[in-house]
Design a protein around this motif. Structure first.
Motif, PDB file in Angstrom:
ATOM      1  N   ALA A   1       0.856  -1.185   0.000  1.00 41.10           N
ATOM      2  CA  ALA A   1       0.000   0.000   0.000  1.00 41.10           C
ATOM      3  C   ALA A   1       0.895   1.239   0.000  1.00 41.10           C
ATOM      4  CB  ALA A   1      -0.915   0.006   1.208  1.00 41.10           C
ATOM      5  N   VAL A   2       0.712   2.085  -1.001  1.00 39.25           N
ATOM      6  CA  VAL A   2       1.450   3.351  -1.085  1.00 39.25           C
ATOM      7  C   VAL A   2       0.494   4.457  -0.656  1.00 39.25           C
ATOM      8  CG1 VAL A   2       2.681   4.960  -2.581  1.00 39.25           C
ATOM      9  CG2 VAL A   2       2.900   2.489  -2.955  1.00 39.25           C
ATOM     10  N   THR A   3       0.931   5.298   0.280  1.00 39.45           N
ATOM     11  CA  THR A   3       0.064   6.327   0.852  1.00 39.45           C
ATOM     12  C   THR A   3       0.593   7.722   0.559  1.00 39.45           C
ATOM     13  OG1 THR A   3      -0.600   4.835   2.641  1.00 39.45           O
ATOM     14  CG2 THR A   3      -0.958   7.194   2.993  1.00 39.45           C
ATOM     15  N   PHE A   4      -0.320   8.583   0.095  1.00 36.39           N
ATOM     16  CA  PHE A   4      -0.031  10.006  -0.068  1.00 36.39           C
ATOM     17  C   PHE A   4      -0.686  10.754   1.095  1.00 36.39           C
ATOM     18  CE2 PHE A   4      -0.083   9.226  -4.884  1.00 36.39           C
ATOM     19  CZ  PHE A   4       1.305   9.165  -4.958  1.00 36.39           C
ATOM     20  N   THR A   5       0.087  11.541   1.833  1.00 34.45           N
ATOM     21  CA  THR A   5      -0.440  12.390   2.890  1.00 34.45           C
ATOM     22  C   THR A   5      -0.232  13.841   2.497  1.00 34.45           C
ATOM     23  OG1 THR A   5       0.039  10.727   4.590  1.00 34.45           O
ATOM     24  CG2 THR A   5      -0.311  12.997   5.327  1.00 34.45           C
ATOM     25  N   ASN A   6      -1.303  14.606   2.508  1.00 38.02           N
ATOM     26  CA  ASN A   6      -1.247  16.004   2.075  1.00 38.02           C
ATOM     27  C   ASN A   6      -0.667  16.876   3.192  1.00 38.02           C
ATOM     28  OD1 ASN A   6      -1.628  18.553   1.063  1.00 38.02           O
ATOM     29  ND2 ASN A   6      -3.839  18.385   0.790  1.00 38.02           N
ATOM     30  N   GLY A   7       0.527  17.398   2.950  1.00 39.19           N
ATOM     31  CA  GLY A   7       1.166  18.289   3.917  1.00 39.19           C
ATOM     32  C   GLY A   7       1.441  19.658   3.328  1.00 39.19           C
ATOM     33  N   GLY A   8       0.681  20.013   2.289  1.00 41.18           N
ATOM     34  CA  GLY A   8       0.953  21.267   1.578  1.00 41.18           C
ATOM     35  C   GLY A   8       0.263  22.489   2.130  1.00 41.18           C
ATOM     36  N   GLY A   9      -0.570  22.332   3.160  1.00 40.60           N
ATOM     37  CA  GLY A   9      -1.251  23.481   3.725  1.00 40.60           C
ATOM     38  C   GLY A   9      -2.480  23.914   2.948  1.00 40.60           C
ATOM     39  N   ARG A  10      -2.915  23.110   1.981  1.00 40.94           N
ATOM     40  CA  ARG A  10      -4.116  23.422   1.195  1.00 40.94           C
ATOM     41  C   ARG A  10      -4.725  22.113   0.724  1.00 40.94           C
ATOM     42  NH1 ARG A  10      -3.596  22.851  -4.402  1.00 40.94           N
ATOM     43  NH2 ARG A  10      -1.484  22.297  -5.077  1.00 40.94           N
ATOM     44  N   ASP A  11      -5.994  22.151   0.343  1.00 39.46           N
ATOM     45  CA  ASP A  11      -6.611  20.987  -0.280  1.00 39.46           C
ATOM     46  C   ASP A  11      -6.087  20.863  -1.710  1.00 39.46           C
ATOM     47  OD1 ASP A  11      -8.018  20.883   2.049  1.00 39.46           O
ATOM     48  OD2 ASP A  11      -9.936  21.518   1.187  1.00 39.46           O
ATOM     49  N   CYS A  12      -5.983  19.635  -2.209  1.00 38.48           N
ATOM     50  CA  CYS A  12      -5.524  19.432  -3.583  1.00 38.48           C
ATOM     51  C   CYS A  12      -6.185  18.190  -4.155  1.00 38.48           C
ATOM     52  CB  CYS A  12      -3.997  19.341  -3.656  1.00 38.48           C
ATOM     53  SG  CYS A  12      -3.274  17.959  -2.715  1.00 38.48           S
ATOM     54  N   THR A  13      -6.073  18.007  -5.461  1.00 40.06           N
ATOM     55  CA  THR A  13      -6.768  16.919  -6.146  1.00 40.06           C
ATOM     56  C   THR A  13      -5.796  15.878  -6.700  1.00 40.06           C
ATOM     57  OG1 THR A  13      -8.560  18.408  -6.777  1.00 40.06           O
ATOM     58  CG2 THR A  13      -8.372  16.378  -8.030  1.00 40.06           C
ATOM     59  N   LEU A  14      -6.145  14.607  -6.516  1.00 32.56           N
ATOM     60  CA  LEU A  14      -5.424  13.489  -7.129  1.00 32.56           C
ATOM     61  C   LEU A  14      -6.378  12.795  -8.087  1.00 32.56           C
ATOM     62  CD1 LEU A  14      -3.632  12.011  -3.980  1.00 32.56           C
ATOM     63  CD2 LEU A  14      -2.520  13.150  -5.914  1.00 32.56           C
ATOM     64  N   THR A  15      -5.940  12.624  -9.326  1.00 31.08           N
ATOM     65  CA  THR A  15      -6.814  12.039 -10.354  1.00 31.08           C
ATOM     66  C   THR A  15      -6.137  10.861 -11.030  1.00 31.08           C
ATOM     67  OG1 THR A  15      -7.782  14.215 -10.808  1.00 31.08           O
ATOM     68  CG2 THR A  15      -8.130  12.513 -12.453  1.00 31.08           C
ATOM     69  N   GLY A  16      -6.773   9.702 -10.981  1.00 29.21           N
ATOM     70  CA  GLY A  16      -6.305   8.572 -11.783  1.00 29.21           C
ATOM     71  C   GLY A  16      -5.272   7.697 -11.111  1.00 29.21           C
TER      72      GLY A  16
END
Length: 206
Positions: free
Chosen positions: A95-110
């Motif tokens: 399982a590969v996990t992306f955790t958003n640490g950019g200080g804003r909401d963002c979109t992952l597609t596909g």
């Protein structure tokens, strides 16, 4: 006497013609027609280092044409990987996990791009073909996807995986992680045994 003079004269003419023909033949042999030649251009030099990993460039089938949330950038994401294979399975799962640490909401597609570095060379994972919707990843939240591969149960060392290269969707910058899974079985090279699922295919964290 007159006949003798004519014969001598005829011989002289014949000898002269033979000599001329011989000389012409020597001239042709000594001066063959030159062969045209042109210089060969050197082939252009090769490009630089191209070992950048596979680009995750496929758009998902989700409906977010009017979205105002920008794509997630590699530098905004913390990327990790863990072995989640269930004992007894013939197929391993990472399982590969992306955790958003950019200080804003963002979109992952596909789909993300996934390559394995092995002691036999680089191996690109194939997409499973499942539906790949767009996911808005809130700041501080996580989402995972699955990488599946055949478990090496041959008793031999198999193909040793030395690294996992992950490229977020619609990005070109990659992250290299340690491979948490096992070795791969040796195959005949007819196709990649590694599959990658779409974003969210391994569940979404909190």
């Amino acid at each position: 006497m007159r006949a003798t003079k004519l014969t001598v004269a005829a011989l002289a003419v014949v000898a002269g013609l033979s000599l001329t023909a011989c000389e012409n033949g020597e001239d042709i042999a000594a001066d063959p027609k030159p062969v045209a030649s042109s210089p060969t251009e050197a082939a252009p030099g090769g490009g630089g280092d191209t070992d950048k990993g596979q680009e995750g460039s496929a758009a998902g089938t989700g409906s977010d044409e009017d979205r105002t949330v920008d794509d997630c950038r590699t530098d905004e994401l913390e990327v990790s990987a863990e072995n989640v294979t269930i004992d007894g399975d013939t197929v391993g799962t990472v399982a590969v996990t992306f955790t958003n640490g950019g200080g804003r909401d963002c979109t992952l597609t596909g789909y993300a791009g996934v390559d394995l570095k092995t002691n036999a060379g680089s191996l690109s994972a194939e997409r499973t073909g499942e539906e790949a919707p767009s996911i808005v990843l809130k700041d501080g939240k996580s989402v995972s996807f699955a990488v599946t591969y055949p478990v090496n149960d041959s008793g031999g060392s198999g193909v040793d995986v030395t690294g996992l290269v992950v490229t977020p969707p619609n990005e070109t910058k990659s992250v290299t992680l340690d491979w948490p899974g096992t070795s791969l079985p040796v195959t005949d090279g007819s196709g990649t045994p590694v599959k990658v699922g779409p974003i969210g295919s391994a569940g979404q964290g909190g």
